[in-house]
Scaffold this active site. Structure first.
Site, PDB file in Angstrom:
ATOM      1  N   ASP A  94       0.903  -1.274   0.101  1.00 15.65           N
ATOM      2  CA  ASP A  94       0.030  -0.026   0.129  1.00 15.65           C
ATOM      3  C   ASP A  94       0.712   1.190  -0.094  1.00 15.65           C
ATOM      4  OD1 ASP A  94       1.060  -0.684   2.682  1.00 15.65           O
ATOM      5  OD2 ASP A  94      -0.658   0.438   3.578  1.00 15.65           O
ATOM      6  N   GLU A  95       2.070   1.172  -0.589  1.00 22.19           N
ATOM      7  CA  GLU A  95       2.896   2.273  -0.658  1.00 22.19           C
ATOM      8  C   GLU A  95       2.945   2.933  -2.112  1.00 22.19           C
ATOM      9  OE1 GLU A  95       6.157   1.161   2.745  1.00 22.19           O
ATOM     10  OE2 GLU A  95       6.753   0.717   0.662  1.00 22.19           O
TER      11      GLU A  95
END
Length: 228
Positions: free
Chosen positions: A133-134
């Site tokens: 989720d970066e």
């Protein structure tokens, strides 16, 4: 072609009285087949190159392509004596959302996050996904740090709108770290590590906020493989 009609090969003859012979037709068929094969091969090369450089879930530039663009942007900024900004973004509590609603729902959330991020920046800027989720955002030509902070606030507002997951409205917040060239680093490794460290500071302080990197950070030989 295998995927349908690619195009049409048209031959115009100045002769109006003599129709094409069977050999003429066979030659035309042979030429059109060879052209179709060449076009399909080129299209396949383009698709493979795109796949190698983009995240399969969101179709954003992946880590390798983003790093290439960042290095190119740094060379341009050095040559033109301009600033650029790097935003490193992580979604708060994403694992809990993924566990609660399942991975397919988590994938949909990441895809919608990518779309919202794209609407927060200019066409000349770059949004990338570097894993999980970066996400990372490259902002070209940001004369003042306030410009990067404004984009970070725009991202927070965009992500604050509820996501529809499995029929439920879900809210997500980001932790955002910001690094500016040349204040926080003069190469891409420095900038990424600075933005990453600032992002973790934002997360430790509760998330849902943006933090600017510290210009006083010390770069170690261990981190970069050389003295700075």
């Amino acid at each position: 072609g295998k995927e349908g009609v690619i195009g049409a090969l048209v031959v115009k003859s100045p002769r109006t009285e003599s129709p094409y012979t069977q050999k003429d037709m066979e030659l035309l068929q042979f030429v059109s087949t060879q052209v179709a094969v060449a076009i399909e091969r080129k299209q396949m090369e383009i698709r493979l190159q795109h796949s190698a450089q983009h995240d399969p879930l969101t179709d954003l530039p992946n880590r390798e392509l983003f790093h290439d663009r960042l290095q190119t942007a740094l060379r341009m900024a050095e040559r033109n004596k301009t600033r650029l900004s790097l935003l490193y973004l992580d979604l708060d509590e994403f694992k809990q959302i993924n566990d609660a609603y399942g991975h397919p729902a988590g994938d949909l959330l990441l895809q919608e996050t990518a779309r919202r991020l794209g609407r927060c920046v200019r066409k000349s800027d770059t949004v990338g996904r570097i894993g999980g989720d970066e996400f990372v955002v490259l902002l070209h030509n940001t004369p003042l740090p306030e410009h990067a902070l404004l984009v970070a606030e725009k991202i927070r507002s965009a992500l604050a709108q509820p996501f529809e997951l499995a029929g439920h409205p879900v809210r997500i917040t980001p932790s955002i770290g910001i690094a500016i060239y040349p204040e926080h680093g003069t190469d891409y490794k420095q900038l990424i590590l600075q933005a990453d460290a600032a992002m973790y500071t934002a997360k430790k302080e509760g998330g849902d906020r943006a933090k600017m990197a510290s210009a006083q950070s010390v770069f170690s030989e261990t981190a970069y493989g050389r003295n700075t």
